[in-house]
Write an enzyme that holds these catalytic residues in place. Structure first.
Site, short mmCIF file in Angstrom:
data_model
loop_
_atom_site.label_atom_id
_atom_site.label_comp_id
_atom_site.label_asym_id
_atom_site.label_seq_id
_atom_site.Cartn_x
_atom_site.Cartn_y
_atom_site.Cartn_z
N GLY A 77 0.92 -1.32 -0.03
CA GLY A 77 0.11 0.05 0.17
C GLY A 77 0.70 1.24 -0.07
O GLY A 77 2.20 1.43 0.29
N ARG A 78 0.31 2.39 -0.39
CA ARG A 78 0.83 3.63 -0.38
C ARG A 78 0.10 4.67 0.60
O ARG A 78 -1.08 4.72 0.49
CB ARG A 78 1.04 4.22 -1.73
CG ARG A 78 2.08 3.21 -2.79
CD ARG A 78 2.09 3.73 -3.93
NE ARG A 78 3.07 3.06 -4.87
CZ ARG A 78 4.16 2.70 -4.91
NH1 ARG A 78 4.91 3.46 -4.32
NH2 ARG A 78 4.73 1.88 -5.74
N GLY A 79 0.95 5.61 0.99
CA GLY A 79 0.33 6.61 2.08
C GLY A 79 0.67 7.73 1.86
O GLY A 79 1.48 8.13 0.76
N ALA A 80 0.42 8.98 2.62
CA ALA A 80 0.96 10.10 2.63
C ALA A 80 2.27 10.31 2.74
O ALA A 80 2.76 11.38 2.00
CB ALA A 80 0.12 11.28 3.28
N PHE A 81 2.86 9.31 3.55
CA PHE A 81 4.11 9.67 3.96
C PHE A 81 5.37 8.52 3.37
O PHE A 81 6.34 8.79 3.65
CB PHE A 81 4.31 9.61 5.53
CG PHE A 81 3.46 10.76 6.11
CD1 PHE A 81 4.11 12.02 6.18
CD2 PHE A 81 2.50 10.40 6.91
CE1 PHE A 81 3.19 13.13 6.80
CE2 PHE A 81 1.71 11.37 7.60
CZ PHE A 81 2.06 12.58 7.56
N GLY A 82 4.64 7.66 2.57
CA GLY A 82 5.58 6.68 2.06
C GLY A 82 4.86 5.57 1.55
O GLY A 82 3.46 5.57 1.49
N VAL A 84 4.67 0.81 1.84
CA VAL A 84 4.51 -0.21 2.61
C VAL A 84 4.80 -1.76 1.69
O VAL A 84 4.15 -1.74 0.77
CB VAL A 84 3.47 -0.59 3.38
CG1 VAL A 84 3.48 -1.76 4.57
CG2 VAL A 84 3.06 0.67 4.20
N LYS A 98 7.56 -0.14 6.14
CA LYS A 98 7.28 0.87 5.74
C LYS A 98 8.43 1.90 5.61
O LYS A 98 8.97 2.27 6.49
CB LYS A 98 6.37 1.37 7.00
CG LYS A 98 5.66 2.93 6.65
CD LYS A 98 4.68 3.37 7.78
CE LYS A 98 3.90 4.58 7.26
NZ LYS A 98 3.04 5.08 8.25
N ASP A 196 -6.02 9.87 13.80
CA ASP A 196 -6.20 9.60 12.10
C ASP A 196 -6.72 8.08 12.31
O ASP A 196 -6.33 7.01 11.44
CB ASP A 196 -4.73 9.43 11.62
CG ASP A 196 -4.96 9.34 10.11
OD1 ASP A 196 -5.89 9.87 9.59
OD2 ASP A 196 -3.87 9.14 9.27
#
Length: 471
Positions: A77-82, A84, A98, A196
């Site tokens: 997966g991908r998030g706002a800060f990087g 995984v 991560k 969050d």
């Protein structure tokens, strides 16, 4: 590397991060006649123990090999800060790695927040941190691997086991998240604000047990402090409490609001913000459920993918609980401990208002030193110089008042009937024409208390004509 990261590296042993096993001493008798030069006992070192108790420090080479040089095929997966990645360590265990993005402005802050907070807490519904790495400018976090992905994919139907997402599983997931938040708010040594809470941060293990993850925005506060002042609103749009935009104070009640939105998503199968055909802008799910509640059609918001396989009464209570957590007034929201008891023992909830309440949030001043000065002290400080100038005025008036009254007469001696005049304090010899006590007494008896008769002409009683000429 900043001082905080260096301090974190030095404190790895305190967290149980050392992988080097301690040496154990065992006694061994020396056989007589042997040529061994060792005395009495020898040090016997056991084979290296690869197990560890708590997070540890990984090397960048080790994690790069585990994730196949951070291949795109291993992305979970991908998030706002990087991003995984899925990784396989040398011992065969599977982990989730991560990687904080290099261009992330708050990546280092998120890295420190995750390591400092999640490494010291343990709960069955919280994702466990296995370790971290900070080499060559890379910030990496290693977690337990969750084979069933995140909750949002399960609700959207993108998960292979989406058909298993029935009423019992959804109710169990919400109960686990409520237990995790209750632990963070009330049972930890310091209160932890997650800030969050959303379906993508709820991970499911092989048994579909929920684990709350992503503590990059979390904050530690004291239990006696109910909120924390924030300069930047942190969180995800659609899950933010309405008072955050006005007041800017995150609290446990803001986490309760986010959990309420999560509960509504699980019950309705909809997203927190979604676009409708009639409205171009995104509509809040909380507002849609409030409208259904006002129209007495709350069950119409149930997820159609459940195909009616749920208890209507329990679904109605779940939707009411979600609205109860999303109450516009933060003081009206229940604590997470109460919500946990509601899932376990089904304690009763207060009645919801028939219409969504409207609340005006008061914005406090951002400069506490100015508010700390009391208003009376400020007024006294300003009125001080004016008071000093005003004080001599009555004294000057009294000093001039005597001569003004005596200026109308040739004599400066005051009238015996005027008690306000300060002239009696002056010595008598200053007036050459001061009448004798006998003459002034006789004059007072003859004229009464009137201040008009003049006493100076009567200083010479043998010359009445001079008194007449003076008048």
């Amino acid at each position: 590397m900043t001082k905080a990261l260096r301090y974190l590296c030095c404190g790895a042993k305190c967290l149980g991060a050392s992988t080097k096993p301690e040496k154990e001493t065992t006694s061994k008798k020396v056989v007589k006649g042997s040529k061994s030069k060792k005395r009495g006992s020898v040090l016997v070192q056991k084979p290296a123990d690869t197990t560890f108790y708590g997070p540890r420090i990984f090397t960048f080479r080790e994690l790069s090999t585990a994730t196949k040089q951070f291949s795109a095929e291993e992305v979970l997966g991908r998030g706002a800060f990087g991003s995984v990645f899925k990784g396989t360590l040398k011992d065969g265990s599977i982990v989730a790695v991560k990687q904080i993005a290099h261009d992330s402005n708050q990546g280092e802050r998120e890295f420190l927040a995750e390591v400092s907070i999640i490494s010291r807490i343990r709960h069955q519904n919280l994702v466990q941190l296995q370790g971290w790495c900070h080499e060559k400018g890379n910030l990496l976090l290693v977690y337990d691997y969750m084979p069933n992905g995140s909750l949002d994919k399960l609700l959207e139907g993108n998960n292979a086991n989406a058909k298993l997402a029935g009423w019992d599983l959804r109710h169990s997931v919400l109960r686990g998240v409520a237990c995790a938040l209750s632990y963070l708010h009330e049972e930890c040594q310091q209160c932890v604000l997650h800030r969050d809470v959303k379906p993508s941060n709820v991970l499911l293990d092989e048994n579909f047990s929920p684990h709350l993850a992503d503590f990059g925005l979390a904050r530690l506060i004291h239990h006696t402090t109910d909120n924390v002042q924030t300069t930047i609103i942190a969180g995800t749009r659609g899950y933010l409490a309405p008072e955050l935009a006005q007041v800017g104070k995150a609290s446990t009640k803001s986490d309760v609001f986010s959990f309420g939105v999560l509960a509504l998503e699980v019950a309705t199968g909809r997203k927190a913000l979604e676009k409708t055909q009639s409205e171009k802008q995104a509509v809040s799910l909380v507002d849609l459920v409030w409208r259904a509640h006002e129209q007495h059609k709350l069950l119409s918001m149930a997820d159609p993918k459940l195909e009616g396989a749920y208890d209507p009464e329990k679904m109605n209570k779940l939707l009411q609980m979600g609205l109860f957590c999303c109450h516009p007034n933060p003081e009206a929201r229940p604590p997470m401990n109460y919500i946990r008891q509601w899932f376990i023992q089904e304690v009763p909830l207060p009645d919801l208002p028939p219409v969504k309440p409207r609340v005006n949030y008061v914005l406090t001043s951002p400069s506490p030193p100015k508010l700390a000065l009391p208003a009376p002290e400020a007024k006294l400080a300003i009125a001080g110089p004016e008071a000093k100038l005003a004080l001599p005025a009555p004294e000057a008036t009294l000093a001039i008042e005597g001569p003004q009254k005596s200026s109308s007469t040739p004599s400066k001696s005051p009238s015996p009937t005027d008690n306000r005049s300060p002239a009696p304090k002056s010595p008598i010899p200053r007036s050459p024409t001061t009448p004798s006590p006998i003459t002034s007494k006789e004059h007072t008896k003859s004229n009464g208390a009137s201040p008009q008769p003049q006493t100076t002409p009567q200083t010479q009683p043998t010359q009445p004509s001079s008194a007449t000429n003076g008048n």
